[in-house]
Design a protein around this motif. Sequence first.
Motif, short mmCIF file in Angstrom:
data_model
loop_
_atom_site.label_atom_id
_atom_site.label_comp_id
_atom_site.label_asym_id
_atom_site.label_seq_id
_atom_site.Cartn_x
_atom_site.Cartn_y
_atom_site.Cartn_z
N VAL A 23 0.63 -1.05 -0.14
CA VAL A 23 0.04 -0.33 -0.17
C VAL A 23 1.30 1.34 -0.44
O VAL A 23 1.06 2.30 -0.84
CB VAL A 23 -0.86 -0.19 1.13
N LEU A 24 1.54 0.83 1.22
CA LEU A 24 2.94 2.39 0.90
C LEU A 24 3.47 2.40 -0.47
O LEU A 24 3.33 3.60 -0.82
CB LEU A 24 3.73 2.57 2.33
N GLY A 25 4.14 0.98 -1.12
CA GLY A 25 5.04 1.54 -2.40
C GLY A 25 4.09 2.01 -2.91
O GLY A 25 4.89 3.59 -4.13
N ARG A 26 3.09 2.08 -3.78
CA ARG A 26 2.07 2.31 -4.63
C ARG A 26 1.45 3.59 -4.46
O ARG A 26 1.23 4.39 -5.35
CB ARG A 26 0.47 1.43 -4.17
N ASN A 27 1.47 4.31 -3.11
CA ASN A 27 1.37 5.36 -3.25
C ASN A 27 2.49 6.37 -2.72
O ASN A 27 2.87 8.00 -2.45
CB ASN A 27 0.73 5.63 -2.14
N ASN A 28 3.92 5.88 -3.63
CA ASN A 28 5.54 6.51 -3.13
C ASN A 28 5.71 7.18 -1.68
O ASN A 28 5.85 8.22 -1.51
CB ASN A 28 5.48 7.73 -4.42
N ILE A 29 5.18 6.19 -0.79
CA ILE A 29 5.72 6.18 0.46
C ILE A 29 7.08 5.64 0.25
O ILE A 29 6.51 4.90 0.52
CB ILE A 29 4.38 6.25 2.21
N ASN A 30 8.20 6.09 1.35
CA ASN A 30 9.17 5.69 1.90
C ASN A 30 9.32 5.49 3.66
O ASN A 30 8.40 5.94 3.78
CB ASN A 30 10.36 6.90 0.94
N ILE A 31 9.98 4.31 3.46
CA ILE A 31 9.55 3.89 4.35
C ILE A 31 11.30 4.62 5.54
O ILE A 31 12.26 3.61 4.77
CB ILE A 31 9.45 2.27 5.01
N SER A 32 11.64 5.00 6.26
CA SER A 32 12.99 5.14 6.58
C SER A 32 13.39 4.79 7.93
O SER A 32 14.30 4.53 8.10
CB SER A 32 13.10 6.59 6.70
N ALA A 33 12.18 4.16 8.61
CA ALA A 33 12.78 2.96 9.51
C ALA A 33 11.28 2.68 10.14
O ALA A 33 10.04 2.59 10.04
CB ALA A 33 13.08 4.36 11.24
N LEU A 34 11.75 0.88 10.46
CA LEU A 34 10.04 0.59 11.27
C LEU A 34 10.67 -0.41 12.03
O LEU A 34 12.26 -1.01 12.68
CB LEU A 34 9.61 -0.12 10.02
N SER A 35 9.26 -0.93 13.16
CA SER A 35 10.29 -1.43 14.47
C SER A 35 8.70 -1.93 14.71
O SER A 35 7.41 -1.84 14.27
CB SER A 35 10.26 -0.95 15.63
N ILE A 36 8.78 -3.97 15.49
CA ILE A 36 7.29 -4.58 14.97
C ILE A 36 7.34 -4.63 16.87
O ILE A 36 7.67 -5.23 17.20
CB ILE A 36 7.30 -5.59 14.02
N ALA A 37 6.07 -4.79 17.84
CA ALA A 37 6.29 -5.04 18.75
C ALA A 37 5.62 -5.80 18.41
O ALA A 37 3.62 -5.90 18.35
CB ALA A 37 5.53 -3.73 20.18
N LEU A 45 2.99 -2.52 14.26
CA LEU A 45 3.95 -2.20 13.72
C LEU A 45 4.23 -0.66 13.43
O LEU A 45 3.57 0.11 13.44
CB LEU A 45 3.74 -2.32 12.36
N ARG A 46 5.30 -0.48 14.12
CA ARG A 46 5.36 1.55 13.83
C ARG A 46 6.17 1.81 12.64
O ARG A 46 7.81 1.12 12.54
CB ARG A 46 6.27 1.92 15.09
N LEU A 47 6.16 2.94 12.03
CA LEU A 47 7.43 3.27 11.14
C LEU A 47 8.09 4.43 10.77
O LEU A 47 6.58 5.48 11.06
CB LEU A 47 6.05 3.56 9.60
N ILE A 48 8.18 4.67 10.47
CA ILE A 48 8.55 6.37 9.94
C ILE A 48 8.64 6.66 8.07
O ILE A 48 9.27 5.83 7.88
CB ILE A 48 10.10 7.06 10.56
N VAL A 49 7.44 7.21 8.19
CA VAL A 49 8.03 7.48 6.26
C VAL A 49 7.90 9.01 6.20
O VAL A 49 7.75 9.78 6.47
CB VAL A 49 6.59 6.84 6.27
#
Lengths: 143, 435
Positions: A23-37, A45-49
């Motif tokens: 979903v993020l890729g399709r909308n040209n959103i870039n992930i710079s950091a992530l973590s999963i608890a 899922l926690r994301l910095i985009v």
Amino acid sequence: MLVKQISVFLENKSGRLAEVSRVLGRNNINISALSIADTTDFGILRLIVNNPGLAEKVLAENGFAVGLTDVIAVAIEDRPGGLCDTLNVLESANIDIEYMYAFVGKSENEAMVIIRVEDPEKAARLLIENNIKVLPSENVYSL
Amino acid sequence: MRYWNPTYECMTREEMRRIQSDRLVETVNRVYHNVPFYRDKMQKAGIEPADIRSVDDLHKLPFTYKDDLRDNYPFGLFASPLSEIVRVHASSGTTGRQTVVGYTRRDIDVWAEVMARTLTCAEADRESLIQVAYGYGLFTGGLGVHYGAERIGALVIPISGGNTKRQIQIMKDFGTTILACTPSYALHMAEVMEEMGIDKSELKLKAGVFGAEPWSENMRKEIEEKFGIMAIDIYGLSEVIGPGVATECPCRCGLHIQEDHFIPEIIDPETGETLPPGKPGELVFTTVTKEGLPLIRYRTRDISSLNYDKCECGRTTVRMSKVTGRTDDMLIIRGVNVFPSQIESVLLENGETAPHYLLIVDRVGRLDTLEIWVEMTKNMFSDKIKNIEDVERKIRNEVETTLGIGCKVKLVEPKTIERSEGKAKRIIDRRKLHE
């Protein structure tokens, strides 16, 4: 100064994480950091985009439970004891850390740490007063 | 063949009809004069007590529903003054509000009588040691069996439910001959017995009376094999009296209804029309001897059929088939009535306006389990695990308090519970009770 973190509720079943990235890729959103608890039944899922507002919108449209949370991004010198300086400041002010996660930034001698506390405004101010390098949100989004 | 009261259990159909008619007329007069609810209802339907002269007129009377009991909570439908009521029992209602039933001294006496007939069908007598492992308390199971067993003069072991190892130890040490509990609990006991290394040959158990929840023929076979006993299906509901409304005899070909006290009908649940013998439909009861809470044409929501042929056991009372389902969405989990709406009300109280949820009922080992899937919403969501676990715990605690049984709550992603047009599918029952 504060960074908007995206959090997403995920059931523990296959393909869910892939769906978020699709979903993020399709909308040209870039992930710079992530973590999963995670727990036995679900994960968060926690994301910095680069565009948290849009990410929240498109994920919600695709049926995910999404939240936006203010977190602090700190640049830490990449040396032994680097993280300790930051944590000492928070500890001496009795600020509890809800959770944190680290990722390698693009500058050579620094690591990035995302910190979630109850009152991020106050914590960020305190860190700056103690000469800790708190990253402005635009710098983090453009990583 | 032993009977407790052959006069009534084996009387001719004509005699039975005459007794039922006399008692019906009396009951209708009683409720018309003592219970405003029934008087209003009959007047609205344009019926007077004089219009009811025999059981042939039964169909003219309006139905009574579980909601009526709820709307008149707690004592509004009692036909006797509270000074005459010596006991109340209660069961859970559709919205979490209990339905309360009251008994006069004579009602308790009738209850003991029909339970004595029931236990005699399981070949109980004065020599029997009857272990009552139904719960005692507001639930009718424990005390209902208890009084019937005392009426027979058997030795009662009022152990109530739970503490399975102790149940088995006592069964072995005391030499229990008849066990009374829910069928799923009986199977659970059999398993624990195995773990304890106790063989059925060490027991003196001969029979068991099992009810309060639906169970299959396969379960019967298993219980009979594991304990080496005869397993009898019993039927009852607190509104009518509790256990003792109907019971299988040793022939086990349908459940004999104690119809000198409770007149059964089978109706079409849609049209309300009375259906002929043999046709399946909703079971409806009219109590004709009860004083505290007489019920006129009470809709049980249980699906069954009636057979008026004389049974091989010699009893002439009408037999109902094993209940094969419900006309509403009530579930019976570990003997407890559960309505999805009860769970919905808990979710509503937690701030969700249109909760999407799914109840998954299963039988793990021998015990029923309830898992509630609830869709995650923006209100409930947090980036912190602890907060989400708190939501799960809160829902679980409230559901457990409301229903009185344990459950597991699982939060699932939005829109993952199947939407259906019209009536939502809220239940997946994997117990396979009707095979």
